[in-house]
Design a protein around this motif. Sequence first.
Motif, PDB file in Angstrom:
ATOM      1  N   THR A 116      21.970 -10.697  -7.152  1.00 19.18           N
ATOM      2  CA  THR A 116      21.372 -10.257  -5.883  1.00 19.18           C
ATOM      3  C   THR A 116      19.851 -10.275  -5.940  1.00 19.18           C
ATOM      4  O   THR A 116      19.198  -9.763  -5.034  1.00 19.18           O
ATOM      5  N   ALA A 117      19.268 -10.863  -6.973  1.00 23.94           N
ATOM      6  CA  ALA A 117      17.814 -10.864  -7.133  1.00 23.94           C
ATOM      7  C   ALA A 117      17.123 -11.585  -5.970  1.00 23.94           C
ATOM      8  O   ALA A 117      16.113 -11.101  -5.449  1.00 23.94           O
ATOM      9  N   LEU A 118      17.646 -12.727  -5.540  1.00 18.35           N
ATOM     10  CA  LEU A 118      17.026 -13.465  -4.443  1.00 18.35           C
ATOM     11  C   LEU A 118      17.119 -12.677  -3.143  1.00 18.35           C
ATOM     12  O   LEU A 118      16.148 -12.617  -2.382  1.00 18.35           O
ATOM     13  N   ASP A 119      18.264 -12.060  -2.888  1.00 21.86           N
ATOM     14  CA  ASP A 119      18.411 -11.244  -1.685  1.00 21.86           C
ATOM     15  C   ASP A 119      17.428 -10.086  -1.697  1.00 21.86           C
ATOM     16  O   ASP A 119      16.802  -9.778  -0.676  1.00 21.86           O
ATOM     17  N   ASN A 120      17.285  -9.437  -2.856  1.00 21.17           N
ATOM     18  CA  ASN A 120      16.337  -8.327  -2.974  1.00 21.17           C
ATOM     19  C   ASN A 120      14.904  -8.795  -2.771  1.00 21.17           C
ATOM     20  O   ASN A 120      14.112  -8.114  -2.126  1.00 21.17           O
ATOM     21  N   ALA A 121      14.551  -9.949  -3.324  1.00 25.43           N
ATOM     22  CA  ALA A 121      13.198 -10.480  -3.174  1.00 25.43           C
ATOM     23  C   ALA A 121      12.904 -10.813  -1.713  1.00 25.43           C
ATOM     24  O   ALA A 121      11.806 -10.537  -1.216  1.00 25.43           O
ATOM     25  N   MET A 122      13.879 -11.395  -1.023  1.00 28.98           N
ATOM     26  CA  MET A 122      13.685 -11.729   0.391  1.00 28.98           C
ATOM     27  C   MET A 122      13.549 -10.461   1.233  1.00 28.98           C
ATOM     28  O   MET A 122      12.731 -10.404   2.160  1.00 28.98           O
ATOM     29  N   GLU A 123      14.324  -9.438   0.891  1.00 24.81           N
ATOM     30  CA  GLU A 123      14.239  -8.163   1.599  1.00 24.81           C
ATOM     31  C   GLU A 123      12.872  -7.519   1.395  1.00 24.81           C
ATOM     32  O   GLU A 123      12.263  -7.009   2.350  1.00 24.81           O
ATOM     33  N   LEU A 124      12.360  -7.547   0.166  1.00 25.62           N
ATOM     34  CA  LEU A 124      11.031  -7.011  -0.111  1.00 25.62           C
ATOM     35  C   LEU A 124       9.942  -7.803   0.605  1.00 25.62           C
ATOM     36  O   LEU A 124       8.993  -7.226   1.142  1.00 25.62           O
ATOM     37  N   ASP A 125      10.073  -9.116   0.614  1.00 25.03           N
ATOM     38  CA  ASP A 125       9.104  -9.956   1.303  1.00 25.03           C
ATOM     39  C   ASP A 125       9.063  -9.622   2.791  1.00 25.03           C
ATOM     40  O   ASP A 125       7.991  -9.502   3.380  1.00 25.03           O
ATOM     41  N   GLN A 126      10.236  -9.456   3.370  1.00 23.64           N
ATOM     42  CA  GLN A 126      10.313  -9.104   4.785  1.00 23.64           C
ATOM     43  C   GLN A 126       9.701  -7.723   5.034  1.00 23.64           C
ATOM     44  O   GLN A 126       9.006  -7.505   6.018  1.00 23.64           O
ATOM     45  N   LEU A 127       9.923  -6.804   4.107  1.00 18.72           N
ATOM     46  CA  LEU A 127       9.350  -5.467   4.232  1.00 18.72           C
ATOM     47  C   LEU A 127       7.823  -5.513   4.145  1.00 18.72           C
ATOM     48  O   LEU A 127       7.135  -4.854   4.933  1.00 18.72           O
ATOM     49  N   PHE A 128       7.282  -6.307   3.222  1.00 17.89           N
ATOM     50  CA  PHE A 128       5.829  -6.415   3.085  1.00 17.89           C
ATOM     51  C   PHE A 128       5.187  -7.064   4.304  1.00 17.89           C
ATOM     52  O   PHE A 128       4.029  -6.812   4.606  1.00 17.89           O
ATOM     53  N   ARG A 129       5.933  -7.898   5.000  1.00 16.86           N
ATOM     54  CA  ARG A 129       5.400  -8.577   6.187  1.00 16.86           C
ATOM     55  C   ARG A 129       5.511  -7.727   7.457  1.00 16.86           C
ATOM     56  O   ARG A 129       4.969  -8.100   8.486  1.00 16.86           O
ATOM     57  N   SER A 130       6.207  -6.613   7.385  1.00 16.71           N
ATOM     58  CA  SER A 130       6.348  -5.757   8.570  1.00 16.71           C
ATOM     59  C   SER A 130       4.982  -5.180   8.940  1.00 16.71           C
ATOM     60  O   SER A 130       4.143  -4.914   8.078  1.00 16.71           O
ATOM     61  N   PRO A 131       4.726  -4.971  10.225  1.00 16.30           N
ATOM     62  CA  PRO A 131       3.407  -4.489  10.673  1.00 16.30           C
ATOM     63  C   PRO A 131       3.015  -3.136  10.055  1.00 16.30           C
ATOM     64  O   PRO A 131       1.839  -2.937   9.717  1.00 16.30           O
ATOM     65  N   GLU A 132       3.978  -2.253   9.873  1.00 14.78           N
ATOM     66  CA  GLU A 132       3.656  -0.941   9.330  1.00 14.78           C
ATOM     67  C   GLU A 132       3.146  -1.036   7.892  1.00 14.78           C
ATOM     68  O   GLU A 132       2.172  -0.376   7.516  1.00 14.78           O
ATOM     69  N   VAL A 133       3.790  -1.826   7.079  1.00 13.08           N
ATOM     70  CA  VAL A 133       3.413  -1.949   5.680  1.00 13.08           C
ATOM     71  C   VAL A 133       2.155  -2.789   5.537  1.00 13.08           C
ATOM     72  O   VAL A 133       1.244  -2.435   4.768  1.00 13.08           O
ATOM     73  N   SER A 134       2.054  -3.901   6.249  1.00 15.09           N
ATOM     74  CA  SER A 134       0.876  -4.760   6.123  1.00 15.09           C
ATOM     75  C   SER A 134      -0.383  -4.018   6.581  1.00 15.09           C
ATOM     76  O   SER A 134      -1.457  -4.215   6.032  1.00 15.09           O
ATOM     77  N   ARG A 135      -0.256  -3.125   7.554  1.00 12.02           N
ATOM     78  CA  ARG A 135      -1.393  -2.333   8.004  1.00 12.02           C
ATOM     79  C   ARG A 135      -1.881  -1.431   6.856  1.00 12.02           C
ATOM     80  O   ARG A 135      -3.073  -1.295   6.623  1.00 12.02           O
TER      81      ARG A 135
END
Length: 139
Positions: A116-135
């Motif tokens: 599940t490493a790739l799924d976890n990495a994609m989930e983290l990438d999506q989280l880092f790209r969210s407006p709340e986190v990127s701000r």
Amino acid sequence: MSSRSRNDLKGPAGVVAQGPSTRQLRVAEEVRRTLADIFARTEFRDPDLLDVRITVTEVRVSPDFGHATVFVTRLGRSDVEEVLPALKRVSPFLRSGLAKVLRLRSVPEIHFQPDTALDNAMELDQLFRSPEVSRDLEG
């Protein structure tokens, strides 16, 4: 000038932290490569494995070389859990294939786990790209 002793590597419980040995890593890589070849060239008789593409991402071998945990994923899909029972059914066939290629005293038992490493990495990438986190990361 001080040299590090084994005591410097002990954790809080006094246990020396060690990773896999060089031989374990070598055997694990050979098992991974051989299983990848078998999955690429073989059409299995099991109906649950017909037209299923399996990718072997990592193999971890136990210190006694009696067990190998094989991390697998399906190419382009995330439902690898559905084929784990079928992989368990064909594991004796896979062990015999390993025995023909590997020069080991005994071939390890194979245990499959979803990777599940790739799924976890994609989930983290999506989280880092969210407006709340990127701000929060910009400041």
